[in-house]
Design a protein around this motif. Structure first.
Motif, mmCIF file in Angstrom:
data_model
loop_
_atom_site.group_PDB
_atom_site.id
_atom_site.type_symbol
_atom_site.label_atom_id
_atom_site.label_comp_id
_atom_site.label_asym_id
_atom_site.label_seq_id
_atom_site.Cartn_x
_atom_site.Cartn_y
_atom_site.Cartn_z
ATOM 1 N N ALA A 171 18.370 6.397 44.095
ATOM 2 C CA ALA A 171 19.712 6.812 44.510
ATOM 3 C C ALA A 171 20.693 5.654 44.578
ATOM 4 C CB ALA A 171 19.646 7.512 45.865
ATOM 5 N N GLN A 172 20.284 4.474 44.128
ATOM 6 C CA GLN A 172 21.187 3.330 44.164
ATOM 7 C C GLN A 172 22.431 3.615 43.324
ATOM 8 O OE1 GLN A 172 19.148 -0.239 43.014
ATOM 9 N NE2 GLN A 172 17.849 -0.278 44.836
ATOM 10 N N GLY A 173 23.597 3.340 43.902
ATOM 11 C CA GLY A 173 24.855 3.602 43.208
ATOM 12 C C GLY A 173 25.412 4.984 43.473
ATOM 13 N N LEU A 174 24.617 5.867 44.101
ATOM 14 C CA LEU A 174 25.089 7.195 44.458
ATOM 15 C C LEU A 174 25.547 7.205 45.913
ATOM 16 C CD1 LEU A 174 22.291 9.402 42.819
ATOM 17 C CD2 LEU A 174 24.484 8.700 41.825
ATOM 18 N N ARG A 175 26.243 8.243 46.297
ATOM 19 C CA ARG A 175 26.686 8.408 47.687
ATOM 20 C C ARG A 175 25.682 9.300 48.401
ATOM 21 N NH1 ARG A 175 29.577 12.378 50.476
ATOM 22 N NH2 ARG A 175 30.962 11.638 52.145
ATOM 23 N N VAL A 176 25.026 8.780 49.429
ATOM 24 C CA VAL A 176 24.041 9.540 50.204
ATOM 25 C C VAL A 176 24.554 9.658 51.634
ATOM 26 C CG1 VAL A 176 21.652 9.687 50.988
ATOM 27 C CG2 VAL A 176 22.171 8.671 48.754
ATOM 28 N N VAL A 304 23.866 14.372 48.554
ATOM 29 C CA VAL A 304 23.911 13.313 47.550
ATOM 30 C C VAL A 304 24.924 13.687 46.463
ATOM 31 C CG1 VAL A 304 22.589 11.946 45.888
ATOM 32 C CG2 VAL A 304 21.483 12.773 47.986
ATOM 33 N N THR A 305 25.840 12.756 46.193
ATOM 34 C CA THR A 305 26.815 12.927 45.119
ATOM 35 C C THR A 305 26.961 11.601 44.390
ATOM 36 O OG1 THR A 305 28.706 12.304 46.500
ATOM 37 C CG2 THR A 305 28.109 14.634 46.459
ATOM 38 N N SER A 306 27.665 11.607 43.291
ATOM 39 C CA SER A 306 27.989 10.348 42.631
ATOM 40 C C SER A 306 29.035 9.613 43.463
ATOM 41 C CB SER A 306 28.508 10.590 41.210
ATOM 42 O OG SER A 306 29.651 11.418 41.238
#
Length: 329
Positions: A171-176, A304-306
Motif C-alpha cells: 500500500a506504499q504510495g496509497l492513502r490508507v 484505501v484510495t490512491s
C-alpha cells in the motif's frame, strides 16, 4: 547525444494511459482492446511518444512486447496522473453544476452484508446521481485493485502485528485511512461452561445479533477446545493470539462461511473467534453466546484510495459517507 527541450519531455495523459495498458496486458493488441482503440492507433501513439521523448518506450520480446526502463517510469506515474485528471474533471463538473460521477468500490466479504449496503443506501439518498459499482475481495486483492487503478475505494482490515499486512509494502504510495476498531469476539455454544448462560437462558429479545453474555473469557481457558477457523489471515491471527497465551489451538474445521461457523458452534462441534462485523452479518442465533476476550483483541478497518483521490468529488462523497457509517456501528 539526445537533448531534451528546455521545458522537459512532452507528455500527455492519453500516452500515459496507453503505456500503462501495454504494461498490464503485455501486448499492443490487448492494450488496444482494453482501451477501446484500434491496434494501429495505439501503435501510432507509442511511435509519436518515442519521437517526442527521443527514447524507446517498448521493445519486442518474442511475439509480445515489454516496456523499456523509460516505459516503466511512465507506467509507474500513470495512475497518479490519471487520479489527478479525474480530480480536476470532477471539480470542473461541480463548477458546472454536474453532480455525477462513478466510484468503483471493493470490500471484504463480511462488509458485503453490513457496511456496503449502508454505504450504497446513504449514497443513493444523498448523491443519487453518483454511480457505484461493487466487487467483493479480500484485503490483499482489494489493495492491489486500487494500486492498479481498477478500483477507486477499498474497504479493508488489518490485524495488529500481521506479518503479511497488505497495508504495509503493497500500500506504499496509497492513502490508507483508519475507519474504526472491529472487536474480536468468541463464539461459544450456549451450554459451554464459559458461556455464562445455561441453555434456555439466552436473551431471545435480540432480533439482529446474538446474545452477548457479560464478562470476558481468556483464550488460555480454551486451550483444550476444537476450533473453527476462517480465512488464512484470520486463522493466522488466531494462531498468533493463542501462541501468546502459551498454546497451539487445535483447528479441526476451516470455513470462510460465517453462517457455517455459527452452525458448527451451535451444534457443539467447536468454538470460534470472529470479528464483530462478521457476527453482525449473520444475525441472531439462539444456540450461541458471544463473549469478549480479556485481551480486547481486535482488528482495524481501513479505507484505501490512491493518493489525492479525496479531491475527486464523487469519491470524496463516498469517503464521507463511509466514515459516518463506520462511526455509528
Amino acid at each position: 547525444m539526445i537533448r531534451l527541450p528546455p521545458q522537459g519531455p512532452d507528455l500527455d495523459a492519453q500516452a500515459l494511459r496507453i503505456v500503462r495498458a501495454v504494461h498490464e496486458t503485455g501486448s499492443i493488441t490487448a492494450a488496444a482492446v482494453a482501451l477501446g482503440f484500434s491496434q494501429p492507433a495505439v501503435s501510432q501513439q507509442l511511435k509519436r511518444l518515442e519521437q517526442r521523448l527521443g527514447l524507446a518506450v517498448i521493445e519486442r520480446v518474442g511475439r509480445g512486447v515489454r516496456l523499456t526502463e523509460a516505459g516503466l517510469v511512465l507506467a509507474r506515474h500513470a495512475v497518479t496522473v490519471a487520479t489527478a485528471l479525474d480530480a480536476a474533471a470532477g471539480e470542473i463538473a461541480e463548477l458546472q453544476g454536474l453532480r455525477s460521477g462513478l466510484v468503483r468500490l471493493v470490500a471484504f466479504p463480511s462488509a458485503s452484508a453490513t457496511l456496503v449496503p449502508s454505504l450504497l443506501a446513504r449514497m443513493k439518498d444523498q448523491h443519487g446521481q453518483i454511480s457505484i459499482t461493487y466487487l467483493e475481495a479480500e484485503p490483499p486483492e482489494a489493495v492491489a485493485a486500487v494500486r492498479q487503478n481498477s478500483a477507486d475505494l477499498a474497504i479493508t482490515f488489518s490485524y495488529p502485528g500481521d506479518r503479511v499486512d497488505p497495508h504495509r509494502k503493497s500500500a506504499q504510495g496509497l492513502r490508507v485511512a483508519t475507519l474504526r476498531r472491529d472487536e474480536m469476539m468468541l463464539v461459544l455454544p450456549v451450554g459451554h461452561p464459559l458461556a455464562g448462560a445455561a441453555r434456555g437462558d439466552v436473551d431471545r429479545s435480540a432480533t439482529d445479533r446474538s446474545a452477548i453474555a457479560p464478562g470476558a473469557v481468556d483464550l488460555g481457558d480454551l486451550d483444550d477446545e476444537n476450533w473453527v477457523a476462517g480465512c488464512p489471515r484470520c486463522r493466522g491471527h488466531l494462531l498468533d493470539l493463542c501462541d501468546r497465551r502459551g498454546f497451539a489451538p487445535r483447528i479441526s474445521y476451516e470455513t470462510d462461511n460465517v453462517a457455517a461457523v455459527f452452525g458448527l458452534v451451535e451444534a457443539g462441534i467447536g468454538v470460534a473467534l470472529l470479528p464483530a462485523l462478521a457476527i453482525e452479518s449473520v444475525g441472531n442465533r439462539a444456540g450461541v453466546v458471544i463473549r469478549a476476550t480479556t485481551g480486547r483483541d481486535h482488528r482495524t478497518l481501513h479505507a484505501v484510495t490512491s493518493a489525492g483521490a479525496e479531491r475527486v468529488p464523487a469519491l470524496a462523497a463516498a469517503l464521507r459517507a463511509l466514515a459516518a457509517i463506520a462511526r455509528v456501528r
